[in-house]
Design a protein around this motif. Sequence first.
Motif, mmCIF file in Angstrom:
data_model
loop_
_atom_site.group_PDB
_atom_site.id
_atom_site.type_symbol
_atom_site.label_atom_id
_atom_site.label_comp_id
_atom_site.label_asym_id
_atom_site.label_seq_id
_atom_site.Cartn_x
_atom_site.Cartn_y
_atom_site.Cartn_z
ATOM 1 N N TYR A 363 0.858 -1.196 0.000
ATOM 2 C CA TYR A 363 0.000 0.000 0.000
ATOM 3 C C TYR A 363 0.890 1.240 0.000
ATOM 4 N N ASP A 364 0.419 2.297 -0.644
ATOM 5 C CA ASP A 364 1.110 3.586 -0.559
ATOM 6 C C ASP A 364 0.623 4.291 0.707
ATOM 7 N N ILE A 365 1.493 4.366 1.688
ATOM 8 C CA ILE A 365 1.123 4.934 2.985
ATOM 9 C C ILE A 365 1.760 6.306 3.142
ATOM 10 N N GLN A 366 0.926 7.313 3.249
ATOM 11 C CA GLN A 366 1.381 8.674 3.506
ATOM 12 C C GLN A 366 1.161 9.057 4.962
ATOM 13 N N GLU A 367 0.056 8.584 5.513
ATOM 14 C CA GLU A 367 -0.261 8.889 6.895
ATOM 15 C C GLU A 367 -1.065 7.742 7.495
ATOM 16 N N LEU A 368 -1.065 7.669 8.799
ATOM 17 C CA LEU A 368 -1.783 6.640 9.543
ATOM 18 C C LEU A 368 -2.604 7.312 10.641
ATOM 19 N N ARG A 369 -3.672 6.651 11.034
ATOM 20 C CA ARG A 369 -4.559 7.233 12.044
ATOM 21 C C ARG A 369 -4.479 6.421 13.337
#
Length: 433
Positions: A363-369
């Motif tokens: 997955y292209d991960i830019q931010e996480l919650r």
Amino acid sequence: MAKLAYGTTQDYTPNPADLDTLLGHVRSQLDIWYGHTILNVEELAAMYKDGKKCEIPLLYLTGYQSFEFTPEQRGALREYLLDGGTLLGDATLGSPDFTKSFRAEIAAIFPQRKLDVLQLDHPIYRGYYPYQNVNYFTITDGVHSKVESPPQFLGLNLAARTAVILSPYDMTCGWDEFYAPPAPRIGNAKPVPTMAMLPVDAIRMGINLLTYVSAERTFAKTQAYTLKVEGNQPQQRAALQFGLLRHQGDWNPDSNSIYQLIRFAALRTSIPVAYDMKSVDAEVEQIAETPLLIMTGMDEPQLNEKELAVLQRHLQAGGFLFINNTSGFAKFDREARALIARLLPDYSLQSVSADHNLYHSLYDIQELRRAGGGQAGPPDLEAVFIGERAAIVYSPTDTLGMMKGVHDPYANTYDADSSQRLALNVLCYAMQQ
């Protein structure tokens, strides 16, 4: 909650009004109504023998005399705790006999687990009232003394929660709103010193304990069940074998989440996964065929010098180690960093850059919650690189805790979607090396 009756001669309820008074404070301060009863440990054993379960969230064991459970009673308590229950022990008057017996019984019930001092960042110390220090007092030979110190609770973790809690200092007298008296003289023996918590702190800490158990209840019940690991049939080529690395700390606090990682890997990727979790020691014979190692924990991930040397050679030869801080506790973070420095002293642990393949392997991960409706932000993986290869990846935030969709409300973890995407990225990265 229930006060646990036990033994034939032991005084299992030295302060009959302790729970009634404590729960009165809970009602007045939290506007929550809890009930209490008395449950004999023989009733508990009979219940589990008949295939029934005890749905009381908290069992309370107190007294000042030594005691011993039968094998059937130990088995029932084990099942109760594994099923999501919590056991609280309180040594009346700070009785060393009670504390010794309690510790011995817990060791017999869970011989592979450790009853250890709870660290100051434990949620019990901030469940409702924030605590760094509490007021204790002792009575020795009629002389009273007071001291302010960090809380002295012991705990045993099961499935990423503290399921057994022991206070070696008396709280029951404080719950009943009086100062614990001097310990009685038995025969010609010199009475042991009384050790107790001041009533105001005992009541507040009691409220914290009940808040913790209540908040953890849904999580605890969910942890009692592991979803079946299933997915597409493995391909003909060799399947991936996960290795959960044993260490001298709490090495397997949340096996449920590891199983869910395997399940998601089977469902969402083309990786041929062996649908099992293999627990391994840092020995050549055990890890040679296990290129992907996972280390988790909630306290001290310690390895001896021989294990360190074996693991170091494994990593330098192309092996991969993912370290996950279960619940995100400060003690594990501190000790994990020290362990990494000992493992690869010629390399440094550094933040993983946003463009690294760890954040783009699946997955292209830019931010996480964060879990619990927290704000989104950049991921915080750290790694030790040997050349261009990340040999060790460390997550100070619990990346696996939400794999099953329900999390510890006090944990520092990502939400379910973020956890699953990041964990699968780490897994895919390791397989691409």
